[in-house]
Write an enzyme that holds these catalytic residues in place. Sequence first.
Site, PDB file in Angstrom:
ATOM      1  CD  GLU A 158      -9.545 -22.701   1.192  1.00 33.74           C
ATOM      2  OE1 GLU A 158      -9.090 -22.903   0.301  1.00 33.74           O
ATOM      3  OE2 GLU A 158      -9.970 -21.678   1.482  1.00 33.74           O
ATOM      4  CB  THR A 178     -12.785 -15.996 -12.308  1.00 30.29           C
ATOM      5  OG1 THR A 178     -13.078 -16.891 -11.195  1.00 30.29           O
ATOM      6  CG2 THR A 178     -11.307 -15.823 -12.504  1.00 30.29           C
TER       7      THR A 178
END
Length: 511
Positions: A373, A499
């Site tokens: 992440e 997106t």
Amino acid sequence: MRFATSLTALAVLPGIFAAPTTLGHRTDSTSSASSRADAVKQTFQIAWNGYQKYAFPNDELHPVSNSFSNSRNGWGASAADAITTAIVMDLPDIVNVILNYIPTINWGVSYQNEAVSLFETTIRYMAGMLSAYDLLNGPCSGMANNTGNVAQLLQQAQNLANNLSYAFDTPTGIPSNNLILANRSNDGSTTNSIATIGTLVLEWTRLSDLTGNTKYGQLAQKAESYLLNPQPSWAQPWPGLVGTNVDIASGQFADASGGWNGGDDSFYEYLIKMYVYDSSRFGTYKDRWVAAADSTINYLASHPSSRPDLTWLAAFNNQTTNENSGHLACFDGGNFILGGLVLKKQQYVDFGLSLVSGCEDTYTQTLTGIGPEGFGWNSSTIPSGQEAFYQKAGFYITSSQYILRPEVIESFYYAYRATGDTKYQDWAWNAFLAINSTTHVGSGYSEISNVNAANGGSFLDFQDSFFFAEVLKYSYLIQAADAVYQVNHRGANQFVFNTEAHPFKVAGTPI
């Protein structure tokens, strides 16, 4: 490690891999790419079946406990995010389940009256419906059992916008993001970020163009105008690169810190995508993207001391850079590639490809073959115990989770569509195999706690809706045959992806 991961995935997806594949090499054939696409489709069906059985029409499946949650308003976020992927995968049974459900949603009531994110709701629900409308009225027509449900997609998108539009009733027209629908209020925040302001304009403009009601696009474009003309001047440390937070009441920027990470990312993404959508109306957006892209190349491109061959984008605070990034920012390579294709500027394509390679390395260096992440590469702040890893990999891990994010595979997709180099198909396939084998548990696929631990550490018991919309769509499309909704189809873009990877028909483009 790649090879071991691949063997595990073969056991998970029996009967799909009759065609031989060679991982990590440029040896794809049409047949092997087709079998890979079929494998991704099977993963989609497994994830959907678990969601439909244990969670639908709630937002998300908890695959370990076979339960559900409602983090996105309780309107069925996974269904909204899944519909366009099911369409391009030609899965009419799933498409029609979702089409039958969408007309029943009441946009005026959120789950337990929790705050509704204008940004998240726009990119998932509104975009999913508008994109499905474009696809089912265009290249994928004939899939709906009830054509009235296709018309309802546009009507429900408009109904949703009507429920959300009070967010723009501010002194500047800059919207509040977190909305309490029951009393048409908000959470009282005085600022909003450039990502949550600047990632509305594609969806709301498309809604205006489809309905003929200009008010929707005008609302989002007015809010965007404060980002295109940033004030005060110090909020723009370099041309095109701006701070993150904007005061809702005055339209003034509150800081000069930013980059291509979360909170900023999709503002820059949409600048070039609005130009792709309609070059005649959004030339200013293109100009701002070019300014941001040039400044990014000149000031933010960064190379770790232990691996100077790698390129990532640093964050910034005024003109001081900070060598940290993350999975979210790895869309950046694909965005530069798209800009280079559209503007016919090879330097942007080449720079984008270098970013794609850097993000691929975050996958190849971990035990699971999945990128973390968050990661950093400032050699003076290496966490204890990661020194050897930094020397080998060029980065250290700052957040070890993988929450089913798509951005690295997204950029592989753009790289392949721009170059035709099958190594990007192989990279995407390797990523898919690692994700499939590591996150598959119970009735679906789960976030994991540690990409650099055996078996991904532990399962976090959450299947994100964007796993349907993005991870599996990009994993499928990079292996699938060319089609009108593919990026750079026959050298042109007839669709542009929002997106959340929902493809919108480019304005004025015949299908």
